[in-house]
Design a protein around this motif. Structure first.
Motif, short mmCIF file in Angstrom:
data_model
loop_
_atom_site.label_atom_id
_atom_site.label_comp_id
_atom_site.label_asym_id
_atom_site.label_seq_id
_atom_site.Cartn_x
_atom_site.Cartn_y
_atom_site.Cartn_z
N ASP A 214 -7.49 -8.10 -5.14
CA ASP A 214 -8.85 -7.78 -5.58
C ASP A 214 -9.34 -6.53 -4.85
O ASP A 214 -9.36 -6.50 -3.62
CB ASP A 214 -9.77 -8.96 -5.29
CG ASP A 214 -11.18 -8.74 -5.78
OD1 ASP A 214 -11.95 -8.06 -5.06
OD2 ASP A 214 -11.52 -9.22 -6.87
N ASP A 215 -9.74 -5.51 -5.60
CA ASP A 215 -10.14 -4.24 -4.99
C ASP A 215 -11.29 -4.40 -4.00
O ASP A 215 -11.25 -3.84 -2.89
CB ASP A 215 -10.53 -3.23 -6.07
CG ASP A 215 -9.34 -2.71 -6.86
OD1 ASP A 215 -8.20 -3.12 -6.56
OD2 ASP A 215 -9.55 -1.90 -7.79
N GLU A 219 -11.23 -3.68 0.13
CA GLU A 219 -12.15 -2.78 0.83
C GLU A 219 -12.85 -3.49 1.98
O GLU A 219 -13.03 -2.92 3.06
CB GLU A 219 -13.15 -2.20 -0.16
CG GLU A 219 -12.52 -1.23 -1.16
CD GLU A 219 -13.55 -0.60 -2.08
OE1 GLU A 219 -14.75 -0.94 -1.95
OE2 GLU A 219 -13.16 0.22 -2.92
N ILE A 231 -7.88 3.27 -3.72
CA ILE A 231 -7.04 2.27 -4.37
C ILE A 231 -6.58 2.83 -5.72
O ILE A 231 -7.40 3.22 -6.55
CB ILE A 231 -7.81 0.94 -4.57
CG1 ILE A 231 -8.29 0.41 -3.22
CG2 ILE A 231 -6.93 -0.08 -5.27
CD1 ILE A 231 -9.16 -0.84 -3.32
N ARG A 291 -0.25 -1.82 -6.73
CA ARG A 291 -1.50 -1.25 -6.22
C ARG A 291 -1.18 -0.52 -4.91
O ARG A 291 -0.65 -1.12 -3.99
CB ARG A 291 -2.52 -2.36 -5.99
CG ARG A 291 -3.85 -1.91 -5.47
CD ARG A 291 -4.76 -3.11 -5.22
NE ARG A 291 -5.43 -3.60 -6.43
CZ ARG A 291 -5.11 -4.71 -7.08
NH1 ARG A 291 -4.12 -5.47 -6.63
NH2 ARG A 291 -5.77 -5.08 -8.16
N VAL A 293 -2.83 1.36 -1.72
CA VAL A 293 -4.08 1.50 -0.98
C VAL A 293 -3.85 2.44 0.19
O VAL A 293 -2.91 2.26 0.97
CB VAL A 293 -4.56 0.11 -0.46
CG1 VAL A 293 -5.90 0.27 0.27
CG2 VAL A 293 -4.67 -0.88 -1.61
#
Length: 298
Positions: A214-215, A219, A231, A291, A293
């Protein structure tokens, strides 16, 4: 998050690797045993899969991490956490910066032995956990991690330890899985796997921190120690024959502990069923998502 029960230890020693006693949780023991038996399995699964991020093409998702390392002649220290067989470290050494000091840590003796064969004296390889590393505070310029952070216990501890070894202004970049598109290839694999495990009354340890899916939660996790959080989604698309698709899924943890004869039966069922779903050329499309990051240490 509570720490899992500590139950076993392992020590890895070779001429090219530093020796440390590593105390593993039950989950970490599962992962270590899996990779001891299959060194290089993750790099073999991903290194030949072309990847796209923001319209930019790369030979594999590893390339997007390697690109974080600048091509400079000034001293630079790069740490790869869960380095596996050293594929990313070798890629950085050959394509980015031969002058960088490279460090790889992993809990699998089998992976570290493979890394020693791959990269030799061009990197320092250490048997240790990401929760407690031997590097000095503020000693590393860049920390990288490919498809492993989501598997680690005590994620806040790992992130705090990464920040400890990073210099202020240093870069942390990692790749984890993202939710893939629905596909008949994946749905069929999951269906057959679940049935086999139910029949065997068999499970694998539950591991992985769901917050990394989950973005917003990513964060928040990083916000205590990092800023400038970026991201990005990496797309990996390929067309495989049913047999090659099955072989790719076999690189995952899900089959660990299932008897060989049952795995072979599952493979036959999967290949036969997927063959009926192929396009006219005998291949089936499959798109995966990752993803990446990237953040800057405070």
């Amino acid at each position: 998050m509570n720490k899992p029960r500590i139950e076993s230890t392992t020590t890895f020693t070779t001429a090219a690797c530093e020796s440390r006693d590593v105390i593993l949780s039950s989950t970490e023991r599962f992962l270590s045993d899996f990779h001891d038996l299959r060194p290089g399995i993750t790099s073999n699964a991903f290194q030949a899969l072309p990847a796209i991020k923001g319209g930019n093409n790369a030979a594999s998702s590893y390339e997007f991490l390697a690109e974080i390392v600048p091509r400079v002649s000034t001293p630079l220290t790069v740490l790869d956490i869960a380095c596996g067989d050293g594929y990313l470290l070798e890629l950085i050494h050959l394509s980015r910066s031969k002058t960088a000091t490279l460090i790889g840590v992993d809990i699998s003796a089998g992976e570290l032995a493979a890394a020693e064969l791959r990269i030799g004296k061009n990197a320092t390889l250490i048997s240790e956990r990401g929760q407690e590393m031997s590097m000095s505070t503020d000693s590393v310029d860049i920390v990288l991690c490919h498809m492993a952070l989501m598997l680690m216990d005590d994620l806040e501890v790992v992130i705090a330890e990464i920040r400890r070894v990073l210099k202020p202004g240093g870069t942390f970049s990692f790749i984890v899985g993202a939710k893939p598109e629905r596909s008949i290839a994946l749905d069929l694999y999951i269906q057959i796997l679940r049935r086999a495990r139910n029949d065997l009354n068999s499970t694998i340890p539950r591991f992985g921190d769901e917050r990394l899916a989950d973005d917003a939660k990513i964060e928040r996790l990083l916000s205590v120690h990092f800023g400038n959080v970026l991201i990005e989604i990496i797309s990996i698309s390929r067309r495989y024959s049913p047999l090659d698709m099955c072989r790719w899924f076999e690189s995952m943890y899900d089959l660990h502990g299932i008897p060989h004869d049952i795995q072979e039966s599952m493979k036959r069922e999967y290949v036969n069923a997927l063959t009926t779903k192929c396009d006219s050329d005998g291949f089936v499309a499959f798109t995966d998502a990752l993803r990446q990051v990237t953040a800057t240490a405070f």
